[in-house]
Design an enzyme around this catalytic site. Structure first.
Site, mmCIF file in Angstrom:
data_model
loop_
_atom_site.group_PDB
_atom_site.id
_atom_site.type_symbol
_atom_site.label_atom_id
_atom_site.label_comp_id
_atom_site.label_asym_id
_atom_site.label_seq_id
_atom_site.Cartn_x
_atom_site.Cartn_y
_atom_site.Cartn_z
ATOM 1 N N HIS A 283 0.811 -1.213 0.000
ATOM 2 C CA HIS A 283 0.000 0.000 0.000
ATOM 3 C C HIS A 283 0.847 1.267 0.000
ATOM 4 O O HIS A 283 2.075 1.234 0.134
ATOM 5 C CB HIS A 283 -0.950 0.004 1.208
ATOM 6 C CG HIS A 283 -0.255 0.020 2.540
ATOM 7 N ND1 HIS A 283 0.259 1.174 3.101
ATOM 8 C CD2 HIS A 283 0.008 -0.970 3.435
ATOM 9 C CE1 HIS A 283 0.802 0.888 4.281
ATOM 10 N NE2 HIS A 283 0.666 -0.410 4.502
ATOM 11 N N CYS A 299 2.868 -4.770 6.781
ATOM 12 C CA CYS A 299 2.600 -4.719 5.359
ATOM 13 C C CYS A 299 3.805 -4.166 4.605
ATOM 14 O O CYS A 299 4.829 -3.845 5.197
ATOM 15 C CB CYS A 299 1.374 -3.842 5.088
ATOM 16 S SG CYS A 299 -0.182 -4.627 5.566
#
Length: 344
Positions: A283, A299
């Site tokens: 992301h 992440c």
């Protein structure tokens, strides 16, 4: 006598180079390969041009800041390796020439600020705590300057240095910006590799050729990034951030889940690529200057524009291989189990 002196002074003015600190269109567009290794903490016209050329070639330096920092060096080394050029002697002539030949057009160009650039709405201040973000209608930019800097992959400091005295909140104002395509098209991505040691992400086509390179923030020991091979399960432009108390972030006191609305300053930025492990993804970020320099919550964090470029060119089912050791190949990683901890 006075006429002769005036003529001499004017002649010197025409033949003398601009001061080393000058940063304008001519300084950047006409920049040549630096003979000495540039400073890592000072804006340099040659380095700005180098970063723009790397960005165009799909070897992202992260945020273009005019400094030969860690991310610019990573991208330069990856481009050198891809092209079989020695990269241990600074910016080699062949490396500069190959990059220059890979794209056309000036490195910086004029841009007229539009009504949309200054319309907003803008946040007065981006809250530091997640819990203070949940009541906001959108996680927008904090100023036209921030939006323009991100639009052209630049740091705010570099954009201001390139445009002294300019009003970034005035539609119709003409400024100098990095000359980059609005969208980046890549060949079909067959595999993504995330190097947890080097904090980088590489995208490969079917033949095994590297087609894109990005610096990335990777998880920390207490909130690790997955191990093994996952798959892309989907993409989401302008994602909503969902906080789960199971994440147990030390900075969050809430015992109940909550959502944070979309926007470029959302905790997961303006683009999300879902992976096949609950809560994990690739992301964007509200802090492009910190990509690969700080750890994530598990992440894989890229700049907003890099996350978008990757997401718009990747398909559902694409394997994402996590390399735990810098020298370890993806073939050695196949079949290892992935972590299941949800984080961001």
């Amino acid at each position: 006598m006075m006429r002769w002196m005036l003529g001499a002074v004017m002649s010197l003015w025409f033949i003398c180079p601009a001061p080393a600190g000058t940063l304008d269109a001519a300084a950047v567009n006409d920049a040549v390969r630096p003979e000495k290794q540039p400073s890592t903490d000072k804006i340099n016209a040659s380095v700005m041009k180098l970063q723009i050329l790397l960005d165009r070639a799909q070897f992202s330096p992260g945020q273009i800041d005019g400094k030969l920092g860690e991310n610019a060096q990573k991208a330069l080394k990856a481009f050198a390796e891809q092209n079989g050029i020695a990269s241990d002697k600074g910016i080699a002539p062949e490396l500069w020439d190959r990059l220059s030949a890979a794209s056309e057009g000036p490195a910086v160009v004029d841009y007229k600020i539009t009504d949309a650039d200054v319309k907003g709405p803008f946040l007065k201040k981006l809250p530091a705590r997640l819990e203070d973000m949940k009541s906001l209608e959108a996680l927008s930019y904090t100023s036209p300057l921030e939006g323009l800097a991100e639009k052209f992959h630049m740091s705010e400091a570099l954009l201001k240095a390139l445009n002294p005295g300019k009003a970034f909140d005035k539609a119709g104002e003409t400024i100098l910006v990095a000359n980059l395509p609005a969208r980046r098209e890549l060949p079909r991505i067959a595999r993504i590799e995330i190097d947890k040691t080097r904090a980088t992400l590489k995208a490969f086509e079917d033949s095994g050729r590297l087609v894109a390179f990005y610096p990335a923030s990777i998880g920390s020991p207490d909130r690790p990034t997955p191990t093994g091979t996952l798959k892309v399960t989907g993409t989401n432009e302008q994602p909503t951030y969902h906080y789960n108390p199971a994440y147990k972030f030390s900075s969050v006191k809430s015992k109940r889940p909550f959502d944070i609305k979309s926007g470029p300053n959302n905790p997961v930025g303006s683009y999300w690529i879902s992976l096949s492990a609950q809560g994990y993804g690739i992301h964007g970020t509200a802090e492009p200057d910190k990509v690969s320099k700080t750890a994530s919550h598990g992440c894989i964090r890229l700049t907003n524009w890099d996350a978008r470029a990757l997401g718009e060119n990747v398909k559902r089912g694409t394997p994402v291989v996590f390399l735990d050791v810098a020298t370890e190949s993806s073939s050695k990683q196949q079949g290892k189990p992935a972590a299941s901890r949800a984080s961001n």
